[in-house]
Design a protein around this motif. Sequence first.
Motif, PDB file in Angstrom:
ATOM      1  N   THR A 107       2.611   1.602  -3.411  1.00 61.01           N
ATOM      2  CA  THR A 107       1.718   1.989  -4.508  1.00 61.01           C
ATOM      3  C   THR A 107       1.345   3.466  -4.424  1.00 61.01           C
ATOM      4  N   ILE A 108       1.044   3.926  -3.216  1.00 62.15           N
ATOM      5  CA  ILE A 108       0.672   5.336  -3.048  1.00 62.15           C
ATOM      6  C   ILE A 108       1.861   6.240  -3.376  1.00 62.15           C
ATOM      7  N   ALA A 109       3.042   5.871  -2.883  1.00 59.46           N
ATOM      8  CA  ALA A 109       4.235   6.696  -3.149  1.00 59.46           C
ATOM      9  C   ALA A 109       4.524   6.752  -4.650  1.00 59.46           C
ATOM     10  N   ARG A 110       4.433   5.604  -5.317  1.00 60.48           N
ATOM     11  CA  ARG A 110       4.745   5.559  -6.747  1.00 60.48           C
ATOM     12  C   ARG A 110       3.742   6.377  -7.554  1.00 60.48           C
ATOM     13  N   ARG A 111       2.457   6.213  -7.239  1.00 56.43           N
ATOM     14  CA  ARG A 111       1.431   6.857  -8.066  1.00 56.43           C
ATOM     15  C   ARG A 111       1.235   8.335  -7.741  1.00 56.43           C
ATOM     16  N   GLU A 112       1.401   8.705  -6.443  1.00 53.19           N
ATOM     17  CA  GLU A 112       1.026  10.071  -6.050  1.00 53.19           C
ATOM     18  C   GLU A 112       2.200  10.999  -5.791  1.00 53.19           C
ATOM     19  N   ARG A 113       3.384  10.426  -5.538  1.00 49.58           N
ATOM     20  CA  ARG A 113       4.471  11.310  -5.137  1.00 49.58           C
ATOM     21  C   ARG A 113       5.642  11.358  -6.108  1.00 49.58           C
TER      22      ARG A 113
ATOM     23  N   LYS B 291       0.832  -1.205   0.000  1.00 55.86           N
ATOM     24  CA  LYS B 291       0.000   0.000   0.000  1.00 55.86           C
ATOM     25  C   LYS B 291       0.872   1.264   0.000  1.00 55.86           C
ATOM     26  N   LYS B 292       1.888   1.294   0.880  1.00 59.40           N
ATOM     27  CA  LYS B 292       2.762   2.473   0.952  1.00 59.40           C
ATOM     28  C   LYS B 292       3.517   2.657  -0.372  1.00 59.40           C
TER      29      LYS B 292
END
Length: 464
Positions: free
Chosen positions: A91-97, A88-89
Amino acid sequence: MTTLYCARWVLPVSSTAVADGAIAVDGETIIAVGPRAALVSQFPEATTREFGESAIIPGLVNAHSHLELTAMRGFLEKEETDFFAWLKKLTIARRERLSADDLNVSATWGACEAARAGVTCIADASDSAFESMNALRDVGLRGIVFQESFGPDPRLAKENFEKLSARIAQLRERETPLVKCGVSPHAPYTVCAPQLEMIANFSVTESLPLMMHAAETFMEVSLMREGRGPFAEGLRRRGIEWQTPGVSTIQYLNDHGVLETRPLLAHCIYVDESDLETIKQARTRVAHCPKSNAKLGHGVAPFEKMLEKGITVGFGSDSVASNNTCDLLEEARFALLLARSEATANVRTTNKPGEDDGRQNHGLSADELIQTATLGGARALDLQGQIGELRDGVQADFAVIALNGPHQIPSYDPASTLLFASSGRDVVLTVVAGREVYRFGQVVTVDEDRLRARMKEIAEKLRV
Ligand SMILES: [Zn+2]
């Protein structure tokens, strides 16, 4: 123009080691391999590159990586004991940051690390395959970049598949003789069955290589067999229907046409005898990732058994987010040490006291492990006959590894020195299709100083 690369040892892998050997390279191709003296008289006009106390080996093949995640080296250590939170961490980092340029820099830095470690060819699974293909091309490595596809919800299967096929059409235009694309339905718990079937069918009709994560965690086994555990709960929370197949991952992939593509499957930890037989019959290939599996605490794949059965196996570093380095010599060493420890542990737990003292003969040798890291990887990527060995007619993909460090001397056998005492940091030259991409401590194809500075910026962005 012929160049002779000369060294104390040449390890062709598909034939016996040559002492005081040389390989002759013309353009992209190896035209001869043999004793130095013989090649010097055969090619008197050739330019000679002398590497002294070192070994020339076929380029190492990394059968599973995620180059775009190189910026996440050490970023997820706290989540390591909870794979669900880890994914989860990430995927969020890759897609949003991370911006497209961040992902490109990250992938390029990963490709530099690989080139420095003697890796000439990579099977890369990527959400931003465009950036990974550019990274391989810019650094000058060979590889297949598998565009990942996600979609656990059957209601969105068609839409997700159409997105993937449109993306593949674009990626195909970016292919070069060295860098190709493929498809990767990410994993059985992130891609629903109808989407798997569409992608498998697409792979067959379009002759696209397919790779997938399979049988990696016990959570996946629980989802497959019983419809329970964190993955099952995650799907339920999102209102996504899951019909528990009640079979192993390998059986499930077979039932949905994935094995018809002769896929490259990463991990394969939770596989029993019948799964291994299915893998063998389907001529499925396996990327064994022992360090990543151990670091995430996922378990140990039956590597030795796979080799015994004649299954095609290569080594994968997986992403450096779970490794934390891309070093195929270290991966091979770890694979052998782990297999030996496992074999001994199995004897100790299954035998009665006094029946056996825990020692046993095991077949794995240094030569076999070097072969898995080179020719095994080439076969895993279906590139046998082109790379993975040193002989006339194959592509000039090779690495020169110094053998004169204090940690390597004395050396009684080059393969055992390479496997047990060396690492990617001993590589002094990496050549892909006749082109020197790493030499004298520098990747010569890209600006490493710029990339290093950008990597630090990206890390600052991820840190907050
Ligand atoms: Zn992976």
